[in-house]
Design an enzyme around this catalytic site. Structure first.
Site, short mmCIF file in Angstrom:
data_model
loop_
_atom_site.label_atom_id
_atom_site.label_comp_id
_atom_site.label_asym_id
_atom_site.label_seq_id
_atom_site.Cartn_x
_atom_site.Cartn_y
_atom_site.Cartn_z
N CYS A 2 0.85 -1.18 0.00
CA CYS A 2 0.00 0.00 0.00
C CYS A 2 0.89 1.23 0.00
CB CYS A 2 -0.94 0.10 1.19
SG CYS A 2 -2.11 -1.25 1.29
N ARG A 27 3.65 -0.55 -5.10
CA ARG A 27 3.41 -1.08 -3.75
C ARG A 27 2.05 -1.76 -3.64
NH1 ARG A 27 6.95 1.66 0.28
NH2 ARG A 27 5.69 0.59 1.80
N TRP A 75 -2.95 -2.61 -1.64
CA TRP A 75 -2.73 -4.04 -1.83
C TRP A 75 -3.61 -4.69 -0.77
CZ3 TRP A 75 -0.91 -8.25 1.02
CH2 TRP A 75 -0.62 -9.39 0.27
N ASN A 99 -1.73 1.83 5.90
CA ASN A 99 -0.85 0.82 5.32
C ASN A 99 -0.48 -0.14 6.44
OD1 ASN A 99 1.16 -0.65 4.02
ND2 ASN A 99 2.74 0.89 4.45
N GLY A 100 -0.75 -1.43 6.26
CA GLY A 100 -0.40 -2.41 7.28
C GLY A 100 -1.60 -3.26 7.63
N GLU A 471 15.29 -19.27 -8.17
CA GLU A 471 15.00 -17.91 -8.63
C GLU A 471 14.32 -17.94 -10.00
OE1 GLU A 471 14.73 -15.14 -7.42
OE2 GLU A 471 14.95 -13.70 -9.04
N LYS A 475 10.55 -16.42 -10.74
CA LYS A 475 10.31 -15.39 -11.76
C LYS A 475 9.19 -15.83 -12.69
CE LYS A 475 11.96 -12.92 -10.48
NZ LYS A 475 12.67 -12.28 -9.44
N GLU A 478 5.73 -15.92 -10.99
CA GLU A 478 5.34 -14.57 -10.60
C GLU A 478 4.77 -13.77 -11.78
OE1 GLU A 478 9.00 -12.60 -9.26
OE2 GLU A 478 7.80 -11.51 -7.82
N HIS A 494 13.55 -38.09 -5.76
CA HIS A 494 12.97 -38.35 -4.43
C HIS A 494 11.52 -37.91 -4.37
CE1 HIS A 494 16.79 -39.62 -2.84
NE2 HIS A 494 17.34 -38.55 -3.39
N LYS A 594 5.36 -4.65 -4.85
CA LYS A 594 6.83 -4.59 -4.86
C LYS A 594 7.41 -4.70 -3.44
CE LYS A 594 10.79 -3.96 -6.96
NZ LYS A 594 11.34 -5.15 -7.65
C1 AGP Z 1 10.91 -10.85 -6.42
O1 AGP Z 1 10.71 -11.00 -7.78
C2 AGP Z 1 9.71 -10.76 -5.61
N1 AGP Z 1 8.84 -9.76 -6.09
C3 AGP Z 1 9.85 -10.87 -4.11
O2 AGP Z 1 10.16 -12.21 -3.85
C4 AGP Z 1 10.87 -9.97 -3.36
O3 AGP Z 1 12.17 -10.33 -3.69
C5 AGP Z 1 10.63 -10.10 -1.85
O4 AGP Z 1 9.35 -9.67 -1.55
C6 AGP Z 1 11.65 -9.36 -1.03
O5 AGP Z 1 11.60 -7.98 -1.27
P1 AGP Z 1 12.77 -7.03 -0.79
O6 AGP Z 1 13.99 -7.41 -1.54
O7 AGP Z 1 12.29 -5.65 -1.14
O8 AGP Z 1 12.94 -7.23 0.68
#
Ligand code: AGP
Length: 599
Positions: A2, A27, A75, A99-100, A471, A475, A478, A494, A594
């Protein structure tokens, strides 16, 4: 998550707030809204479900004008995504943005409803509005009512409040980011993120937890109060951030693509910054500390790569912790241990909570962080800025590369040690190799076009490539909304191998290290009709093409332990094109934000 922006002063604040919200849209983008105060004191709320663009269209029609404005981009936590649950929440007396999460919202709501108060939304945020209104009716004092309401709510939150009674703004926070600022002309600002205030203020003022910021437009200054209404000195003033132009996509279709393309230059710049520190974090001693590395999501993956460097290059013991889990275990910390926190935003709630815990335990704290002035930056004893520049795409790309590189540097410079040192040379090679790889984007795009419709993707790697497999999968899921998993290649047999059929793609990272074993794992998948996309050593092309449906040959030469970063860029490009073909919202994928500022 947010985003919050508010302003009060001499000028019409609507455009300022809209611009700030646009900067903060990363955000959260479930809904957006703003409140204005009319000259007669009446408060007007404008809200829209969806992105800021929708709110902008509404504002274009309604054309509100006001010198005091608060805005919010949401959000969703409590309450579905719709206009009713969009912020600001308001009534005749107050309008608030939040926010929160209010953790005890349910019980307070029940209590207020029993007293006959009717709620307009399903949000936890409205609980604060209703408390505030109730207490104001009893006290007729805004600061006291904010304090009383704030004392009732649990959890990490930041609130900004506008009232019918004056043209001022009020703000308060606990464990969530909040920053205020003043312009030379006396315009006052408040936001959840310094980025929204870039270029607007001459300073940045960070109130501490439970301090009420009073943006007094009559006196053109911001005062701070404790919950008992006494003046507070618990805030930090910092110079404004270096002026950053509001970032644009330039020639690129998406921020993510632009950020992928920024990597060669960033890596090159990293070489120019490479110096040996005058003093090491750890003086060589017999009682070496244990290193705890923390992060979430991509930052956690960066931590896994950094742990590998540290273990190779030093005698240190090191573990990597999911920041969201750490607090709920019984971790055994010792006074001379060191905690390293990795974060792009520096605002991730779980990472901050772990940092807080380590501070309380008296442990030395270091950050590897992108945003200077972020809460994490201000919390840690020492900070290593990754200097990736603003990362706007929700899917982290360049920040990962720069986090790992910073960790690579740190692993060589943390401690005076005689162990393995690879130094700057592989970093120089990495910059060139990523540049070459970007030139091969079409080749990767073609593979994406062939496989994008498959039902599932399993990324595999061993050793230094296991974090990259994780990773790569993160990606893809996501931004392309497709099922993807990262696995240590040797673990497939396994369990996950049961998933393999002709609808499953195995993206097999087969590097020169452990090649024979990783290759056998891919062949096992092929024998079960899985589709194999090998990202591997070009020198072994003939052998790899035998069992691969698709092959991307890479030159690992001269990269030493940085080769995983090179492979990772290939996977970033692949995910980008799968998502593009699928037509998803690449920079703002659904359900994500983000900065994850809730736990
Ligand atoms: C990454 O593509 C993600 N959007 C997410 O996993 C991100 O890395 C994670 O939320 C941590 O964020 P930060 O690096 O701002 O702490």
């Amino acid at each position: 998550m947010c985003g919050i922006v508010g302003t009060t002063g001499m000028i019409n604040g609507v455009d300022i707030v809209l611009e700030g919200l646009t900067r903060l849209e990363y955000r959260g983008y479930d809904s957006a809204g703003l409140s204005v105060r009319n000259p007669d004191g009446s408060l007007q709320v404008h809200r829209r479900e969806g992105k800021i663009e929708h709110l902008k269209n509404l504002i274009e029609q309604k054309k509100p004008v006001s010198s005091v404005v608060i805005g919010h981009t949401r959000w969703a936590t409590h309450g579905v995504v719709n206009e009713q649950n969009a912020h600001p929440h308001g009534n005749d007396l107050f309008s608030i943005v939040h926010n929160g999460i209010i953790e005890n919202a349910y019980e307070i709501k029940q209590e207020l409803m029993n007293e006959g108060i009717v709620f307009q939304s399903d949000t936890d945020s409205e609980v604060f509005l209703q408390l505030l209104t109730l207490y104001f009716k009893q006290t007729q004092n805004i600061v006291k009512s904010i304090a009383k309401s704030f004392e009732r709510v649990k959890g990490n939150s930041a609130f900004v409040i506008m009232s019918k009674m004056d043209e001022h703004l009020y703000a308060i926070k606990h464990g969530a980011p909040l920053v205020c600022g003043e312009s030379a002309q006396g315009q006052l600002y408040v936001s959840s993120d310094p980025y929204a205030l870039t270029g607007l203020t001459q300073n940045l003022i960070f109130p501490e937890n439970s301090v009420i910021a009073h943006l007094n437009s009559d006196e053109q200054k911001i005062s701070f109060y404790e919950l008992n209404s006494k003046l507070s000195k618990r805030y930090k003033v910092e110079d404004k951030l270096d002026h950053q132009d509001v970032v644009s996509k330039g020639e690129f279709e998406h921020f993510m693509l632009k950020e992928i393309h920024e990597q060669p230059l960033l890596v090159q710049q990293f070489c120019h910054r490479w110096t040996e520190p005058e003093k090491r974090v750890i003086e060589q001693s017999s009682d070496l500390p244990h290193l705890f590395i923390f992060g979430c999501g991509t930052a956690w993956h960066a931590g896994l790569s950094i742990k590998n460097f540290i273990e190779k290059k030093t005698e240190l013991r090191c573990s990597v912790e999911l920041a969201s889990e750490f607090r709920y275990r019984q971790p055994k910390l010792r006074k001379n241990d060191i905690a390293i926190f990795i974060s792009q935003s520096g605002e991730t709630a779980d990472t901050l909570a772990s940092a807080q815990l380590c501070r309380e335990e008296g442990i030395q704290t270091l950050s590897i962080v992108n945003v200077k002035g972020s809460t994490l930056y201000r919390t840690c004893d020492q900070n290593y800025l990754i200097q990736a520049g603003p990362e706007i795409g929700v899917a982290s790309t360049k920040a990962f590369t720069m986090q790992v590189l910073t960790g690579y540097w740190l692993s060589e410079n943390l401690i005076q040690n005689k162990s393995l040192k690879s130094g700057i040379k592989p970093v120089e090679v990495l910059a060139q190799r990523i540049q070459e790889l970007l030139g091969r984007s079409q080749e990767i795009q073609k593979i994406a076009e062939e496989v994008y419709s498959k039902k599932s993707f399993i990324f595999t790697g061993r050793g230094d490539y296991f974090p990259i497999a994780l990773e790569g999968a993160l990606k893809l899921k996501e931004i392309a909304y497709v099922h993807a998993e990262g696995y240590a290649a040797g673990e497939l047999k396994h369990g996950p191998i049961a998933l393999i059929d002709s609808e499953v793609v195995n993206i097999a990272i087969i590097a020169p290290e452990l090649m024979d074993k990783t290759l056998s794992n891919a062949v096992e998948v092929k024998s079960r009709k899985g589709v194999i996309f090998t990202v591997g050593d070009e020198k072994q092309a003939v052998q790899m093409k035998e069992f691969s449906d698709y092959f991307l040959g890479l030159n690992f030469e001269g990269l030493a332990e940085l080769a995983p970063l090179y492979v990772n860029v290939a996977l970033q490009i692949f995910s980008y094109y799968v998502a593009k073909i699928k037509g998803t919202d690449i920079d703002k994928p659904r359900n994500l934000a983000k900065s994850v500022t809730v736990e």
